[in-house]
Design a protein around this motif. Sequence first.
Motif, PDB file in Angstrom:
ATOM      1  N   ASP A 158       0.810  -1.219   0.000  1.00  0.00           N
ATOM      2  CA  ASP A 158       0.000   0.000   0.000  1.00  0.00           C
ATOM      3  C   ASP A 158       0.844   1.270   0.000  1.00  0.00           C
ATOM      4  O   ASP A 158       0.311   2.384   0.048  1.00  0.00           O
ATOM      5  CB  ASP A 158      -0.939   0.009   1.212  1.00  0.00           C
ATOM      6  CG  ASP A 158      -0.196  -0.137   2.545  1.00  0.00           C
ATOM      7  OD1 ASP A 158       1.052  -0.142   2.547  1.00  0.00           O
ATOM      8  OD2 ASP A 158      -0.879  -0.264   3.584  1.00  0.00           O
ATOM      9  N   LYS A 160       2.700   2.314   2.364  1.00  0.00           N
ATOM     10  CA  LYS A 160       2.921   2.799   3.722  1.00  0.00           C
ATOM     11  C   LYS A 160       4.223   2.229   4.283  1.00  0.00           C
ATOM     12  O   LYS A 160       4.737   1.212   3.815  1.00  0.00           O
ATOM     13  CB  LYS A 160       1.753   2.435   4.638  1.00  0.00           C
ATOM     14  CG  LYS A 160       0.386   2.852   4.132  1.00  0.00           C
ATOM     15  CD  LYS A 160       0.263   4.348   3.915  1.00  0.00           C
ATOM     16  CE  LYS A 160      -1.152   4.721   3.471  1.00  0.00           C
ATOM     17  NZ  LYS A 160      -1.250   6.181   3.138  1.00  0.00           N
ATOM     18  N   ARG A 186       2.325   1.695  11.607  1.00  0.00           N
ATOM     19  CA  ARG A 186       2.100   1.947  10.173  1.00  0.00           C
ATOM     20  C   ARG A 186       1.985   3.453   9.977  1.00  0.00           C
ATOM     21  O   ARG A 186       1.178   4.121  10.631  1.00  0.00           O
ATOM     22  CB  ARG A 186       0.823   1.250   9.724  1.00  0.00           C
ATOM     23  CG  ARG A 186       0.416   1.486   8.257  1.00  0.00           C
ATOM     24  CD  ARG A 186      -0.810   0.645   7.970  1.00  0.00           C
ATOM     25  NE  ARG A 186      -1.329   0.773   6.631  1.00  0.00           N
ATOM     26  CZ  ARG A 186      -2.402   1.498   6.301  1.00  0.00           C
ATOM     27  NH1 ARG A 186      -3.049   2.189   7.236  1.00  0.00           N
ATOM     28  NH2 ARG A 186      -2.838   1.533   5.057  1.00  0.00           N
TER      29      ARG A 186
END
Length: 365
Positions: A158, A160, A186
């Motif tokens: 993603d 992140k 995260r």
Amino acid sequence: MRRTTRLTAAVLAFLSAPVAQALDTQTGPVRIDRIAAGFTDPWSFGFLPGGGVLVTEKGGRLWYVAGGSARQIDGLPDSVPDGQGGLLDLLIPRDFGRTRQIYLTFSKAQGAGSGTALASGRLDTEAGRIENLRVIFEMTPGSSGGRHFGSRLAEGADGKIYMSIGERGDRPAAQDLSRHNGSIVRLNRDGTVPDDNPFIGDEGAEPAIWSYGHRNPQGMAVDATGQLWVNEHGAQGGDEVNRIRRGANYGWPVIAYGRHYSGQKIGEGTTRPGMEQPEFYWDPSIAPSGMVFHSGSGHAPWRGNAFVGSLKFDYVARLAGDPLREVERISSPETARVRDVREGPAGGLWFLSEDDGALYRMVPE
């Protein structure tokens, strides 16, 4: 200057040295090449697009190795080399070719103690420095001592940033959502917290936390499906490999496989409702370190396999299957206290030996 000269000479000498003899493994013979040496307490490494390798030393140095020489990089964060702390992990994100951004974890002074922190800046290899370095995240203060910083990084599918934080030797803190101890956090690329993290809006909870109940996660990797995994040190027995799920509790110190160093039982045993079970655990402990899932590039039998370094027993573990199980121990004189492992840009398996102070490449014959 003397340090730079000594390391450069060592790198050049070892690059010209004969490669290690072939080693038989269950998937065929491999050759281990020594790429660079002369490092002191190396902790992590990463590949730059177009060639070149960055290597961190726990004592607070970052090296750029390319073209048969090594150069020290300036502009680093001020780390506290206390016990297991210091300059630790390194992440070169997928868009580095465009942004030149790198990420470094380190133990940061926090009043009378220290905690795991994350810094980011722009790498200029020509100038030999990191520019515009900023500390973009640090764990909640209040920890002391030199144990269990965790400190691995991964870039998720993603985009992140995922970062592991050990419980800093404070076992109950791993179950306390008001502190970052014993968690995976995260973050957005700038260190802010994503809006869809699991504990957003929970009263008293730190919003950066993605999962918790971890002891000391020193390996982290993303597999081909985008699934995040960590390995973490148990106490006496019970080193774990965990599949990380959003908002999940991995149980430390309420449940664990293994015992305290005193021989006493840990918590309530090995299971409790609402707490995750490891996909695999080692007993006795191997002291797992860096972790990678291999794409199979250059050696199809390794496709989808996980590789984990062992600090205690001096080997590289190969794990395969669903669930993962250790299927092979790759051991040679070069695999002494393997601190980090990565897949190379052209395949193969690269690893960093803490004892040898050397970076190696393992390639099929």
